[in-house]
Design an enzyme around this catalytic site. Structure first.
Site, PDB file in Angstrom:
ATOM      1  N   ARG A 183       0.840  -1.204   0.000  1.00 49.12           N
ATOM      2  CA  ARG A 183       0.000   0.000   0.000  1.00 49.12           C
ATOM      3  C   ARG A 183       0.872   1.250   0.000  1.00 49.12           C
ATOM      4  O   ARG A 183       0.570   2.231  -0.683  1.00 49.12           O
ATOM      5  CB  ARG A 183      -0.941   0.002   1.202  1.00 49.12           C
ATOM      6  CG  ARG A 183      -2.056  -1.027   1.118  1.00 49.12           C
ATOM      7  CD  ARG A 183      -2.897  -1.022   2.391  1.00 49.12           C
ATOM      8  NE  ARG A 183      -3.629   0.220   2.556  1.00 49.12           N
ATOM      9  CZ  ARG A 183      -4.255   0.581   3.688  1.00 49.12           C
ATOM     10  NH1 ARG A 183      -4.195  -0.205   4.745  1.00 49.12           N
ATOM     11  NH2 ARG A 183      -4.912   1.724   3.760  1.00 49.12           N
ATOM     12  N   CYS A 239      -1.061   6.234   9.120  1.00 49.91           N
ATOM     13  CA  CYS A 239      -1.364   4.934   8.514  1.00 49.91           C
ATOM     14  C   CYS A 239      -2.477   5.187   7.512  1.00 49.91           C
ATOM     15  O   CYS A 239      -2.444   6.176   6.790  1.00 49.91           O
ATOM     16  CB  CYS A 239      -1.751   3.915   9.594  1.00 49.91           C
ATOM     17  SG  CYS A 239      -3.108   4.452  10.666  1.00 49.91           S
TER      18      CYS A 239
END
Length: 283
Positions: A183, A239
């Site tokens: 990611r 995050c």
């Protein structure tokens, strides 16, 4: 003895057996399936544990521009904690079955509210079960009345997207991204409508804080890892939505390092504004 970072299964077992004043929270959750956590809780949880729902209890509703899990208003989370029976100075233990990924959010919130005796169960529910200890079943206990009052934060105040943006042009802190490497690099993922990372960020996947058994790695190892990423710079922790970034905050505390500042909106807030820059690649 107060626990402020991690607590072992043996220590929690002994506290519960002795009838000590400890409040336990089950933080089970599954991204994309918000009903799954309560189902897992009902099928088996540590005796006496109350359920903390990431979406409903540990976050405020998103508005499309502030990320998937905005911080709850202080007055709201304080009221919820009192309703769960939290008392001044009471030991809190949070756990899940995902290496502390969700429990660390409750740890950070309580530290943010000035509550020192809060710890994450090292190894979580899997370690409890592996030790042959019992589970309860059914719904969370009914509400009680606690006297918890917030105090001065025990973690740095969170930072805004504007500060993170300013840090790109004039870096004074190192952004650490707790998402998995794919990611971070920009591989398409259903959680990220825009793939990539904040320019200048470095990747610290939260699972790198854990050993193969799902326990936190030794403090010295964690300290070496974070120091290699940060050098002498302070950390900004992010995050996907400000949740697993708290796991890196906890790992820094375990390592004896100054805890970084949380960017609560994280990637899901960052990409809500197409004017904010995006980088791709492993670095």
């Amino acid at each position: 003895m107060a626990y402020e970072t991690l607590i072992t299964v043996d220590a929690l077992r002994d506290m519960l057996a002795a009838g000590e004043n400890v409040l336990v929270f089950d933080c089970e959750f599954e991204l994309g399936n918000p009903d799954k956590g309560p189902e897992i809780y009902a099928k088996g949880h540590i005796p006496g544990a109350r359920y903390a729902h990431l979406d409903e209890d540990l976050a405020s509703p998103p508005d499309g521009s502030n990320g998937r899990h905005p911080l709850p208003a202080r007055v709201a989370i304080v009221a919820w904690l009192r309703a769960q029976g939290l008392r001044k100075g009471q030991q809190v233990v949070a756990y899940d079955s995902n290496g502390g990924a969700w429990a660390a959010r409750l740890w950070w919130l309580l530290r943010w509210l000035g509550h020192a005796p809060v710890a994450v169960l090292d190894g979580g529910k899997p370690a409890w079960v592996e030790a042959g200890l019992p589970l309860d079943h059914g719904l969370s206990p009914g509400a009680t009345s606690g006297d918890f009052e917030p105090g001065e934060p025990l973690v740095p105040e969170p930072v805004s997207a504007a500060k993170v943006l300013g840090n790109i042009a004039q870096p004074t802190a190192q952004v650490l991204d707790a998402r998995d490497p794919a990611r971070f690099a920009g591989t398409p993922n259903p959680l990220d409508p825009v793939a990539g990372h904040i320019p200048g960020a470095r990747n610290r996947f939260f699972r790198d804080n854990l050993d193969a058994a799902g326990h936190f790695r030794p403090a010295a190892e964690l300290a070496a890892d974070f120091s290699a990423l940060l050098g002498n710079a302070p950390a900004i922790l992010q995050c996907g939505s400000g949740v697993t970034a708290c796991h890196n905050a906890l790992a820094m505390a375990v390592a004896g390092l100054p805890v970084g500042q949380l960017y609560p909106g994280s990637w899901s807030e960052w990409i809500a504004d197409p004017g904010r820059p995006v980088a791709t690649g492993a670095e």
